[in-house]
Write a protein that holds these residues in place. Sequence first.
Motif, PDB file in Angstrom:
ATOM      1  N   THR A   1      46.636  82.907  47.738  1.00 12.79           N
ATOM      2  CA  THR A   1      46.878  82.041  48.890  1.00 12.79           C
ATOM      3  C   THR A   1      46.069  82.614  50.044  1.00 12.79           C
ATOM      4  O   THR A   1      46.303  83.739  50.481  1.00 12.79           O
TER       5      THR A   1
ATOM      6  N   GLU B   1      45.325  83.495  40.828  1.00 12.78           N
ATOM      7  CA  GLU B   1      45.584  82.634  41.980  1.00 12.78           C
ATOM      8  C   GLU B   1      45.797  83.471  43.235  1.00 12.78           C
ATOM      9  O   GLU B   1      46.318  84.578  43.161  1.00 12.78           O
TER      10      GLU B   1
ATOM     11  N   HIS C   1      39.336  76.242  41.707  1.00 14.30           N
ATOM     12  CA  HIS C   1      40.319  75.236  42.108  1.00 14.30           C
ATOM     13  C   HIS C   1      40.831  75.528  43.520  1.00 14.30           C
ATOM     14  O   HIS C   1      41.168  76.660  43.831  1.00 14.30           O
TER      15      HIS C   1
ATOM     16  N   LYS D   1      45.562  77.172  48.589  1.00 15.85           N
ATOM     17  CA  LYS D   1      45.830  77.807  47.294  1.00 15.85           C
ATOM     18  C   LYS D   1      44.564  77.738  46.447  1.00 15.85           C
ATOM     19  O   LYS D   1      44.106  76.664  46.088  1.00 15.85           O
TER      20      LYS D   1
ATOM     21  N   GLU E   1      43.709  73.888  46.106  1.00 14.20           N
ATOM     22  CA  GLU E   1      44.805  72.921  46.234  1.00 14.20           C
ATOM     23  C   GLU E   1      45.571  73.195  47.527  1.00 14.20           C
ATOM     24  O   GLU E   1      45.675  74.346  47.956  1.00 14.20           O
ATOM     25  N   SER E   2      46.105  72.158  48.103  1.00 17.85           N
ATOM     26  CA  SER E   2      46.922  72.275  49.314  1.00 17.85           C
ATOM     27  C   SER E   2      46.214  73.079  50.398  1.00 17.85           C
ATOM     28  O   SER E   2      46.839  73.843  51.117  1.00 17.85           O
TER      29      SER E   2
END
Length: 121
Positions: free
Chosen positions: A53, A51, A81, A87, A83-84
């Motif tokens: 950011t 992951e 993926h 992320k 997200e937000s």
Amino acid sequence: MAAESAEQLVQKKCKPCEGGVDPCPIDQARDQLARLEGWRLTDDGKRIRKEWTVKNFMAGIAFFRRCAEVAEEDGHHPDLHLESFRKVSVELWTHAIGGLSENDFILAAKIDQLPIELKQE
């Protein structure tokens, strides 16, 4: 499968996998992940994930575009993926065997070489 450095993995090309082979044992997966920064086991050791950011939404999309190009070149495709809006994560496993193969670690090492605009702390 013997653990290899990221430099060794990026020199390889993913091999077609249509099943019929056993997934990588979890102890071997852990040994290999120790050589790939930031990747971790998920789904009871059947997948690996990393992951980040990123700076903004478009930085995430640009990173995914680069991931897609590398994945398509090797014929091994990750789950991407977002997200937000900032992320991003990449999840890898070999669908045909329901677990991890050398291909997943090869692609992880190649993804780690891609430029990514991270959020400044």
